[in-house]
Design an enzyme around this catalytic site. Structure first.
Site, PDB file in Angstrom:
ATOM      1  N   HIS A 152       1.899   1.848  -3.251  1.00 46.12           N
ATOM      2  CA  HIS A 152       0.954   2.880  -3.958  1.00 46.12           C
ATOM      3  C   HIS A 152       1.538   4.191  -3.949  1.00 46.12           C
ATOM      4  O   HIS A 152       0.835   5.023  -4.240  1.00 46.12           O
ATOM      5  CB  HIS A 152      -0.400   2.803  -3.336  1.00 46.12           C
ATOM      6  CG  HIS A 152      -1.108   1.503  -3.037  1.00 46.12           C
ATOM      7  ND1 HIS A 152      -2.174   1.182  -2.948  1.00 46.12           N
ATOM      8  CD2 HIS A 152      -0.730   0.224  -3.991  1.00 46.12           C
ATOM      9  CE1 HIS A 152      -2.511   0.080  -2.904  1.00 46.12           C
ATOM     10  NE2 HIS A 152      -1.607  -0.640  -3.903  1.00 46.12           N
ATOM     11  N   ASP A 210       0.845  -1.188   0.024  1.00 48.05           N
ATOM     12  CA  ASP A 210       0.004  -0.154  -0.092  1.00 48.05           C
ATOM     13  C   ASP A 210       0.947   1.350  -0.011  1.00 48.05           C
ATOM     14  O   ASP A 210       2.047   1.107  -0.443  1.00 48.05           O
ATOM     15  CB  ASP A 210      -0.947  -0.076   1.294  1.00 48.05           C
ATOM     16  CG  ASP A 210      -2.132   0.660   0.949  1.00 48.05           C
ATOM     17  OD1 ASP A 210      -2.217   1.683   0.500  1.00 48.05           O
ATOM     18  OD2 ASP A 210      -3.147   0.204   1.125  1.00 48.05           O
TER      19      ASP A 210
END
Ligand SMILES: *[C@@H]1O[C@H](CO)[C@@H](O)[C@H](O)[C@H]1NC(C)=O
Ligand SMILES: *[C@@H]1O[C@H](CO)[C@@H](O)[C@H](O)[C@H]1NC(C)=O
Ligand SMILES: *[C@@H]1O[C@H](CO)[C@@H](O)[C@H](O)[C@H]1NC(C)=O
Length: 403
Positions: free
Chosen positions: A246, A223
């Site tokens: 991310h 993430d």
């Protein structure tokens, strides 16, 4: 000058005095092995660690909490203050800490918590292994809005003047580190690692702090490498290698009522490799309150095959459907992207999608060079998309400015 000299002589003398009178109550070293910890990788050590903390926190002056080399199985622990007479709390983790894997034994969403302490130093080169692989299948948060939050590896809550240096966080069950409501928090030489497909294993989430610096670190997870939540000021991120993951995100913002502003952020000298996003500001639509994102600088950032290198997304919706009945009320202004270069995996290398309710103000793009390399035919033309923003451009611009 005179005063400084006097002070340094005073500190020298008091240090020498401490060395000679050093015993457990007047500062000292608190080793988990002396409190019954077993470095056999099998014995659950939370009682020994908490007993060690209690003694260290009760000390006067300089307290050193030591976890020597070896493998320690450890359940959830809360290292909390106030430690009234401790001037510096040095926690030296040399060993490998392995989190217990039975989720039922976690009373909260935290594995190791440091809270309500001042002048904490966490060092030692050790590793916090969340053993997340066994928990990831039980994480429903990517699909469900109301989901059980699994434990964060290390949380810092309500601390003043914290230094974290040379620590590894591995395979957390959910977030790796969270910095919440802290003043003057500095982290460097961190390694934060989890597989690209591990759910919500954000590297460092920071929220409600003032003065956070994270430098010289490598973060690769499933993430965000760093996520900067609501109510933060004076945040400095530099020399971070991010990927997989991310990217570096401000937000998501505007989901809850009465969120605080995010102010004065610098992200510089970072490299993102193979991430979904590069640098991103994201906010939900139909925000219940107004908040501000002000004074952000992104400078000297290299993108290697990043899906969306520069992205402001004010219609953020990670679910199948979100409430889009009103625009985002998060007001973004004074944002500058400088010297950002490298390669984009999507054709839209720059996406500035600002709120139709509160357009972005004073967005500057200076020397941006992002080539699209994601297509079949090698290097192709990249483009920019802008909604509800009139950016100011200077220097090189690839993709060309929005019309
Ligand atoms: C705290 O320190 C005091 C005096 O230094 C000592 O008497 C007491 O036993 C200590 N308590 C703990 C829990 O270590
Ligand atoms: C941290 O500093 C704030 C502001 O100076 C103070 O109110 C708070 O008590 C301090 N926290 C601790 C744990 O000492
Ligand atoms: C913007 O942020 C930078 C970095 O934190 C800070 O030095 C500067 O003073 C801020 N500018 C304003 C106008 O607050």
């Amino acid at each position: 000058m005179e005063m400084k000299k006097l002070l340094s002589i005073f500190f020298l003398l008091s240090t020498i005095l401490c060395l000679f009178t050093g015993n457990a109550s007047a500062g000292g070293v608190f080793n988990v092995l002396s409190y019954g910890a077993k470095a056999d990788g099998k014995t659950e050590n939370s009682k020994a660690f908490l007993d060690t903390w209690k003694a260290a926190c009760n000390a006067t002056g300089y307290a050193k909490f030591v976890v020597p080399g070896g493998t320690y199985l450890l359940g959830p622990v809360r290292f909390t203050g106030p430690c009234r007479n401790v001037r510096t709390m040095a926690v030296q983790v040399q060993g490998l800490l392995k989190a217990t894997t039975n989720l039922k034994s976690y009373p909260s969403d935290t594995w190791v918590l440091f809270g309500w302490v001042d002048n904490l130093i966490l060092t030692g080169g050790g590793t916090f292994d969340g053993q997340g692989a066994l928990a990831w299948p039980f994480n429903e948060c990517p699909k469900k809005k109301h989901c059980k939050i699994l434990p964060t590896n290390i949380k810092f809550v309500n601390t003043n003047n914290t230094v974290v240096n040379g620590i590894t966080s591995l395979n957390s069950k959910m977030f790796h580190m969270a910095v919440l409501h802290c003043n003057n928090f500095q982290a460097r030489n961190l390694k934060i690692i989890a597989p690209a497909n591990s759910p919500n294993t954000d590297g460092i989430h920071i929220e409600r702090n003032s003065g956070v610096s994270i430098t010289q670190s490598h973060i690769g997870t499933g993430d965000d490498c760093v996520s900067i939540g609501q109510s933060n000021s004076d945040v400095f991120l530099a020399n971070i290698k991010c990927g997989p993951g991310h990217g570096i995100s401000i937000g998501s913002l505007g989901r809850y009522k009465n969120e605080g502003d995010v102010r004065n952020l610098v992200v510089k000298d970072c490299t993102l490799t193979g991430t979904d996003n590069g640098v991103r500001i994201k906010s939900w639509e139909n925000s219940p309150s107004v908040s501000n994102v002000v004074n952000m600088t992104f400078d000297n950032i290299i993108m290697n095959r990043v899906e969306n290198p520069i992205i402001i997304d004010q219609t953020y919706c990670p679910y199948h459907k979100c409430d889009t009945s009103a625009p985002s009320r998060v007001r973004i202004r004074d944002v500058s992207f400088k010297n950002i270069r490298g390669t984009s995996m999507s054709p839209v290398a720059v996406l500035l999608d600002c709120s139709r309710g509160v357009p972005c103000q004073n967005v500057k793009m200076q020397d941006v060079n992002l080539r699209y390399v994601g297509g079949q035919a090698g290097v192709q033309v990249s483009s920019a998309t802008c909604n509800n923003v009139k950016a100011a451009y200077s220097g090189k611009q690839v993709p060309p400015p929005c019309q």
